[in-house]
Scaffold this motif. Structure first.
Motif, PDB file in Angstrom:
ATOM      1  N   ALA A 160       0.835  -1.206   0.000  1.00  0.00           N
ATOM      2  CA  ALA A 160       0.000   0.000   0.000  1.00  0.00           C
ATOM      3  C   ALA A 160       0.864   1.247   0.000  1.00  0.00           C
ATOM      4  CB  ALA A 160      -0.929  -0.004   1.216  1.00  0.00           C
ATOM      5  N   ARG A 161       1.951   1.233   0.760  1.00  0.00           N
ATOM      6  CA  ARG A 161       2.865   2.386   0.781  1.00  0.00           C
ATOM      7  C   ARG A 161       3.488   2.608  -0.590  1.00  0.00           C
ATOM      8  NH1 ARG A 161       4.293   0.608   6.070  1.00  0.00           N
ATOM      9  NH2 ARG A 161       6.013  -0.632   5.200  1.00  0.00           N
ATOM     10  N   ARG A 182      -7.572   8.418   6.344  1.00  0.00           N
ATOM     11  CA  ARG A 182      -6.510   9.398   6.107  1.00  0.00           C
ATOM     12  C   ARG A 182      -5.416   9.267   7.158  1.00  0.00           C
ATOM     13  NH1 ARG A 182      -8.355  13.467   2.584  1.00  0.00           N
ATOM     14  NH2 ARG A 182     -10.623  13.481   2.276  1.00  0.00           N
ATOM     15  N   ASP A 183      -4.213   9.654   6.780  1.00  0.00           N
ATOM     16  CA  ASP A 183      -3.120   9.727   7.734  1.00  0.00           C
ATOM     17  C   ASP A 183      -3.473  10.797   8.769  1.00  0.00           C
ATOM     18  OD1 ASP A 183      -0.497  11.204   8.644  1.00  0.00           O
ATOM     19  OD2 ASP A 183       0.137   9.206   8.038  1.00  0.00           O
ATOM     20  N   HIS A 216      -6.659   4.981   2.171  1.00  0.00           N
ATOM     21  CA  HIS A 216      -7.497   3.898   1.652  1.00  0.00           C
ATOM     22  C   HIS A 216      -8.925   4.407   1.511  1.00  0.00           C
ATOM     23  CE1 HIS A 216      -9.729   0.055   1.533  1.00  0.00           C
ATOM     24  NE2 HIS A 216      -8.606  -0.456   1.043  1.00  0.00           N
ATOM     25  N   ILE A 217      -9.662   3.862   0.538  1.00  0.00           N
ATOM     26  CA  ILE A 217     -11.051   4.246   0.322  1.00  0.00           C
ATOM     27  C   ILE A 217     -11.918   2.992   0.235  1.00  0.00           C
ATOM     28  CG2 ILE A 217     -12.699   5.385  -1.224  1.00  0.00           C
ATOM     29  CD1 ILE A 217     -10.519   7.258  -2.112  1.00  0.00           C
TER      30      ILE A 217
END
Length: 210
Positions: free
Chosen positions: A23-24, A82-83, A91-92
């Motif tokens: 993901a990163r 969100r971060d 992510h959504i």
């Protein structure tokens, strides 16, 4: 105004690799990990174009028209992670919807106008839960406080709903109330109460001394 799909088209890539490390790497490449689910289908994990997606999902309850693996999917943005520090999208979650079906969504409330001079506006709710067509979700509803005096209040039942929308929350749910600021009369009442307490304490002290 209802959400349109004409300017919400996105092309997604299927992804088969998972985990925080992958993901990163996706986010570093300017993409956003997402999952599409609903209507009894298996979850589909995709990567969305980061910049275009971030611009579109600024609007509340937006429905995306996503092209994935040669198929078109309509999906409602259900959750955005969100971060907590940088506020970048991590992510959504996307819920599959079908034209004509009804969904329940929290629609933002926009307050307009000014109350009577000197009055305070006390907002109790910033959104209202409505049942609407999935492809005609209003971006917001308006509530006017123009000229309202102290003691006035607006409940969910007072909101003018868009065509086809149905109120889901209790109609008596308080949305906003108007009050007057604390004035000299309030200060006088407090002072009188303090004086009464002081007098009572002095009387008790006198009785004890006897």
């Amino acid at each position: 105004m209802a959400t349109k799909t004409a300017d919400t088209k996105l092309s997604a890539e299927l992804r088969e690799n998972f985990g925080k490390g992958f993901a990163r790497r996706l986010r570093a490449a300017g993409k956003i990990p997402a999952v599409i689910y609903g209507h009894g289908t298996d979850p589909v994990h995709v990567a969305l174009p980061g910049h275009e997606t971030a611009l579109i999902v600024r609007r509340a309850n937006v429905v995306l028209e996503i092209e994935v693996d040669g198929s078109q999917v309509l999906a409602l943005v259900k959750d955005i992670q969100r971060d907590p520090v940088r506020q970048v999208i991590e992510h959504i979650d996307l819920l599959v919807v079908i034209k004509g079906e009804k969904v329940e969504v929290d629609v933002p409330i926009i307050f307009t106008g000014d109350p009577a001079a000197g009055m305070n506006v006390n907002v109790d709710a910033n959104t209202v839960l409505l049942e609407v067509e999935a492809t005609h979700i209003p971006q917001s509803v308006e509530v006017s406080v123009e000229g309202l005096e102290a003691g006035s209040h607006i409940t969910a039942a007072d909101i003018k709903l868009p065509a086809g929308a149905v109120l889901v929350v209790d109609p008596e749910t308080l949305i906003v109330a108007i009050s007057s600021p604390a004035g000299d009369s309030d200060i006088d009442e407090i002072a009188e109460a303090d004086a009464a307490v002081a007098a009572e304490q002095a009387a008790e002290s006198a009785e004890s001394a006897e």
